[in-house]
Enzyme design. Structure first.
Site, PDB file in Angstrom:
ATOM      1  N   LYS A  22       0.834  -1.207   0.000  1.00 55.14           N
ATOM      2  CA  LYS A  22       0.000   0.000   0.000  1.00 55.14           C
ATOM      3  C   LYS A  22       0.867   1.256   0.000  1.00 55.14           C
ATOM      4  CE  LYS A  22      -1.668   1.797   3.958  1.00 55.14           C
ATOM      5  NZ  LYS A  22      -1.476   3.237   4.084  1.00 55.14           N
ATOM      6  N   ASN A  23       1.899   1.271   0.846  1.00 55.20           N
ATOM      7  CA  ASN A  23       2.678   2.495   1.011  1.00 55.20           C
ATOM      8  C   ASN A  23       3.583   2.805  -0.180  1.00 55.20           C
ATOM      9  OD1 ASN A  23       1.433   2.920   3.405  1.00 55.20           O
ATOM     10  ND2 ASN A  23       3.236   2.578   4.700  1.00 55.20           N
ATOM     11  N   ARG A 102      -3.990  10.642   4.666  1.00 55.95           N
ATOM     12  CA  ARG A 102      -2.864  11.559   4.770  1.00 55.95           C
ATOM     13  C   ARG A 102      -1.978  11.560   3.520  1.00 55.95           C
ATOM     14  NH1 ARG A 102       0.309  14.236   8.472  1.00 55.95           N
ATOM     15  NH2 ARG A 102       2.481  14.103   7.900  1.00 55.95           N
ATOM     16  N   CYS A 126      -4.669   8.482   9.768  1.00 55.38           N
ATOM     17  CA  CYS A 126      -4.757   7.806  11.056  1.00 55.38           C
ATOM     18  C   CYS A 126      -4.474   8.782  12.190  1.00 55.38           C
ATOM     19  CB  CYS A 126      -3.713   6.696  11.133  1.00 55.38           C
ATOM     20  SG  CYS A 126      -4.147   5.223  10.239  1.00 55.38           S
ATOM     21  N   ARG A 131       1.460  14.597  13.543  1.00 54.13           N
ATOM     22  CA  ARG A 131       1.825  14.426  12.143  1.00 54.13           C
ATOM     23  C   ARG A 131       1.818  15.737  11.348  1.00 54.13           C
ATOM     24  NH1 ARG A 131      -0.761   8.914   9.855  1.00 54.13           N
ATOM     25  NH2 ARG A 131       1.258   8.565   8.966  1.00 54.13           N
ATOM     26  N   VAL A 172      13.819  12.260   9.801  1.00 53.23           N
ATOM     27  CA  VAL A 172      13.524  11.405   8.643  1.00 53.23           C
ATOM     28  C   VAL A 172      12.010  11.346   8.446  1.00 53.23           C
ATOM     29  CG1 VAL A 172      13.681   9.077   7.697  1.00 53.23           C
ATOM     30  CG2 VAL A 172      15.567   9.995   9.060  1.00 53.23           C
ATOM     31  N   SER A 173      11.556  11.721   7.261  1.00 46.66           N
ATOM     32  CA  SER A 173      10.129  11.633   6.949  1.00 46.66           C
ATOM     33  C   SER A 173       9.936  10.937   5.608  1.00 46.66           C
ATOM     34  CB  SER A 173       9.507  13.031   6.892  1.00 46.66           C
ATOM     35  OG  SER A 173       8.263  12.984   6.204  1.00 46.66           O
ATOM     36  N   VAL A 174       9.172   9.857   5.651  1.00 51.72           N
ATOM     37  CA  VAL A 174       8.877   9.112   4.424  1.00 51.72           C
ATOM     38  C   VAL A 174       8.098  10.013   3.461  1.00 51.72           C
ATOM     39  CG1 VAL A 174       7.602   7.134   3.499  1.00 51.72           C
ATOM     40  CG2 VAL A 174       8.863   6.921   5.650  1.00 51.72           C
ATOM     41  N   ASP A 316       5.047   0.652  11.903  1.00 48.87           N
ATOM     42  CA  ASP A 316       3.816   0.032  11.387  1.00 48.87           C
ATOM     43  C   ASP A 316       3.671  -1.428  11.823  1.00 48.87           C
ATOM     44  OD1 ASP A 316       3.048   2.379  10.206  1.00 48.87           O
ATOM     45  OD2 ASP A 316       3.527   1.771   8.158  1.00 48.87           O
ATOM     46  N   ILE A 338       8.667   6.836  16.739  1.00 44.58           N
ATOM     47  CA  ILE A 338       8.331   7.614  15.529  1.00 44.58           C
ATOM     48  C   ILE A 338       7.115   8.508  15.776  1.00 44.58           C
ATOM     49  CG2 ILE A 338       7.760   7.498  13.058  1.00 44.58           C
ATOM     50  CD1 ILE A 338      10.472   6.289  13.619  1.00 44.58           C
ATOM     51  N   ARG A 408      -8.607  -0.365   4.823  1.00 43.92           N
ATOM     52  CA  ARG A 408      -7.733   0.632   4.225  1.00 43.92           C
ATOM     53  C   ARG A 408      -6.395   0.009   3.829  1.00 43.92           C
ATOM     54  NH1 ARG A 408      -6.170   5.119   7.790  1.00 43.92           N
ATOM     55  NH2 ARG A 408      -4.918   5.437   5.942  1.00 43.92           N
TER      56      ARG A 408
HETATM   57  C1  UD1 Z   1       4.583   6.948   6.299  1.00 42.65           C
HETATM   58  C2  UD1 Z   1       3.709   5.742   6.145  1.00 42.65           C
HETATM   59  C3  UD1 Z   1       3.218   5.246   7.490  1.00 42.65           C
HETATM   60  C4  UD1 Z   1       4.399   5.021   8.436  1.00 42.65           C
HETATM   61  C5  UD1 Z   1       5.301   6.242   8.480  1.00 42.65           C
HETATM   62  C6  UD1 Z   1       6.591   6.003   9.268  1.00 42.65           C
HETATM   63  C7  UD1 Z   1       2.674   5.901   3.972  1.00 42.65           C
HETATM   64  C8  UD1 Z   1       1.435   6.129   3.189  1.00 42.65           C
HETATM   65  N1  UD1 Z   1       2.590   6.044   5.296  1.00 42.65           N
HETATM   66  O1  UD1 Z   1       3.784   7.971   6.888  1.00 42.65           O
HETATM   67  O2  UD1 Z   1       2.496   4.027   7.294  1.00 42.65           O
HETATM   68  O3  UD1 Z   1       3.920   4.755   9.730  1.00 42.65           O
HETATM   69  O4  UD1 Z   1       5.692   6.646   7.149  1.00 42.65           O
HETATM   70  O5  UD1 Z   1       7.291   4.918   8.743  1.00 42.65           O
HETATM   71  O6  UD1 Z   1       3.701   5.575   3.435  1.00 42.65           O
HETATM   72  N2  UD1 Z   1       7.036  14.610  10.641  1.00 42.65           N
HETATM   73  C9  UD1 Z   1       7.275  15.933  10.941  1.00 42.65           C
HETATM   74  N3  UD1 Z   1       7.101  16.849   9.948  1.00 42.65           N
HETATM   75  C10 UD1 Z   1       6.737  16.522   8.672  1.00 42.65           C
HETATM   76  C11 UD1 Z   1       6.505  15.151   8.386  1.00 42.65           C
HETATM   77  C12 UD1 Z   1       6.671  14.224   9.393  1.00 42.65           C
HETATM   78  O7  UD1 Z   1       7.620  16.278  12.077  1.00 42.65           O
HETATM   79  O8  UD1 Z   1       6.607  17.395   7.827  1.00 42.65           O
HETATM   80  C13 UD1 Z   1       7.207  13.590  11.717  1.00 42.65           C
HETATM   81  C14 UD1 Z   1       5.942  12.792  12.005  1.00 42.65           C
HETATM   82  O9  UD1 Z   1       5.110  13.468  12.910  1.00 42.65           O
HETATM   83  C15 UD1 Z   1       6.528  11.526  12.584  1.00 42.65           C
HETATM   84  C16 UD1 Z   1       7.824  11.332  11.770  1.00 42.65           C
HETATM   85  O10 UD1 Z   1       8.131  12.625  11.247  1.00 42.65           O
HETATM   86  O11 UD1 Z   1       6.854  11.705  13.938  1.00 42.65           O
HETATM   87  C17 UD1 Z   1       7.740  10.344  10.648  1.00 42.65           C
HETATM   88  O12 UD1 Z   1       6.627  10.646   9.824  1.00 42.65           O
HETATM   89  P1  UD1 Z   1       6.610  10.315   8.262  1.00 42.65           P
HETATM   90  O13 UD1 Z   1       7.772   9.432   7.939  1.00 42.65           O
HETATM   91  O14 UD1 Z   1       6.494  11.575   7.506  1.00 42.65           O
HETATM   92  O15 UD1 Z   1       5.263   9.494   8.121  1.00 42.65           O
HETATM   93  P2  UD1 Z   1       4.267   9.480   6.886  1.00 42.65           P
HETATM   94  O16 UD1 Z   1       5.038   9.721   5.632  1.00 42.65           O
HETATM   95  O17 UD1 Z   1       3.098  10.309   7.176  1.00 42.65           O
END
Ligand code: UD1
Length: 429
Positions: A22-23, A102, A126, A131, A172-174, A316, A338, A408
């Site tokens: 999915k991701n 999201r 979620c 986030r 690190v942000s995915v 996850d 995380i 989902r």
């Molecule tokens: C993605 C995944 C989710 C997974 C997460 C972490 C998808 C669709 N979703 O979510 O399933 O749990 O990665 O592996 O792929 N953050 C900030 N600022 C930002 C963005 C993020 O502070 O602008 C923080 C978040 O609050 C969190 C951390 O960074 O504490 C990681 O979040 P992120 O990696 O961005 O998660 P998602 O991409 O939303």
């Protein structure tokens, strides 16, 4: 509203085919916005989130069609989508759609790169912590976008196009990695992203973008380099197997006992999780087309685990590991590093008799012989499946309510578990 009824106490034995991730499927679908030519995606899981993203893309003018079955296709190889964004007719992603998922916020980067403007609602998804999206916005601003927040919308423009930049993410942000990587494929000059996410789904998207003509190197390391090109072209790409689904079923088998072959799973995508299972006493063997997970007779040893960005133990799978450790011979600790507030499953697991205490970001889980079925409520995607795992090892009947969270992210969950001997049925309405 659908519910799922599970009667616990059955060992799992058989084969479970692993679906496309999915991701990865979601950002891959979004990357179609970068080209006027057709992007064909194979092995796309049939999930509520994919259907919702199809609607969101349709609102921008993107045609998504389902390709019919091919003679050569193996059973359970997912659906093939043909996605065509020949003309973007609307650069607004509205609140009522984005607030439900999201990842749909990630249309921001590609729309900006292709159209020079975008208006995207701040996301929902979620309820697992605050986030924020500051890292996404910082990255896109570094590429030269003007960004304002207006009435809950991010309003972004880059009239003269995006320009390559050196970007260092402080965390690190995915999502920010996907968003900025997609945008940078068509920015002028070179972009360097440091402290980028190394998740396999980022690598999968980078590989697809390369097939579309993007010049990207370093995906899978913490430094990704992108040399912008004028235009991207159509391509065909198969979504990689879902490592979270793989880990989830591995933990289900570890909990119930038995032996299940996870067909199509790739062990290299979840080594940290497989190592944790091995240290708990679960047997994992790699086959030429997947992984076999077995626990026959042996007890489960407790573990101490912290979640971390890839290649660490994935957040996850945190809830699922917690459900598994309810059956361990001793006390485990699980720290969530995380997301804050990703412990909603703890209260629901307690309804089945779990003994878990929380202190800040750490859960202490005391194993017990006595889990007993009860009505429980799914609260988010991964938390819901932890309730399913706990129910499979609880005495008697558990009713999981609000299963739309499960739909989902888990394709044909009841069918896959039933085929391995679980007593699980969906009750509609
Ligand atoms: C993605 C995944 C989710 C997974 C997460 C972490 C998808 C669709 N979703 O979510 O399933 O749990 O990665 O592996 O792929 N953050 C900030 N600022 C930002 C963005 C993020 O502070 O602008 C923080 C978040 O609050 C969190 C951390 O960074 O504490 C990681 O979040 P992120 O990696 O961005 O998660 P998602 O991409 O939303």
């Amino acid at each position: 509203m659908d519910r799922i009824r599970i009667v616990g106490g059955h060992r799992l034995n058989g084969t479970i085919p692993i679906s496309g991730a999915k991701n990865a499927a979601l950002p891959l679908m979004i990357s179609s916005l970068l080209t006027g030519e057709t992007l064909v995606l194979e092995n796309v899981p049939n999930l509520a989130d994919v259907a919702l993203l199809t609607r969101i893309l349709a609102n921008h003018g993107v045609d998504v069609t389902l390709e019919g079955k091919r003679k050569s296709a193996k059973p359970a190889t997912g659906q093939t989508l043909r996605i065509n964004a020949a003309e973007i007719v609307d650069t607004t992603a509205p609140y009522d759609l984005v607030s439900r998922m999201r990842a749909s916020f990630w249309v921001l980067g590609p729309l900006l790169a292709r159209c020079g403007e975008a208006r995207v609602s701040l996301p929902g998804g979620c309820a697992i912590g605050t986030r924020p999206v500051d890292l996404h916005l910082m990255g896109l601003e570094a590429l030269g976008a003007d960004i304002a927040i207006d009435n809950g919308y991010v309003v972004a423009s880059a009239k003269d196009g995006l320009k390559g930049a050196h970007i260092t993410f402080e965390k690190v942000s995915v999502g920010a990695t996907h968003n900025v990587m997609m945008a940078a494929t068509m920015a002028k000059g070179e972009t360097v992203m440091e402290n980028a996410a190394r998740e396999p789904e980022v690598v999968d998207v980078a590989e697809c973008l390369q097939k579309m003509g993007a010049r990207i190197s370093g995906a899978g390391t913490d430094t990704i380099r992108i040399l912008g090109v004028d235009r991207l072209i159509g391509a065909r790409h198969a979504v990689l197997p879902d490592r979270i689904e793989t880990g989830t079923y591995a933990m289900a088998v570890a909990a119930t006992g038995g032996s299940v072959h996870l067909a199509g799973a790739q062990p290299r995508l979840l080594e940290a999780a497989l190592d944790v299972l091995r240290s708990a006493g679960v047997e994992i063997s790699e086959t030429n087309d997947g992984i076999t997970v077995s626990r026959n007779g042996a007890g489960l040893r407790p573990v101490d685990v912290e979640t971390a960005p890839f290649p660490g133990f994935p957040t996850d799978l945190q809830a699922q590991l917690m459900a598994l450790m309810l059956k361990a011979d001793g006390t485990s600790t699980i720290a969530e590093k995380i997301f804050e507030n990703r412990f909603m499953h703890v209260g629901e697991l307690a309804r089945l008799g779990a003994d878990i205490s929380l202190d800040g970001d750490t859960a202490t889980v005391r194993g017990t012989e006595h889990l007993k079925g009860a009505p429980v409520m799914a609260t988010d995607l991964r938390a819901s499946v932890s309730l399913v795992i706990a129910a499979l090892v609880s005495e008697g009947e558990t009713m999981v309510n609000r299963v739309y969270h499960l739909d989902r992210g888990f394709e044909r969950l009841e069918e896959k578990l039933t085929a391995c001997g679980a007593d699980i049925v969906r009750l509609s309405g």
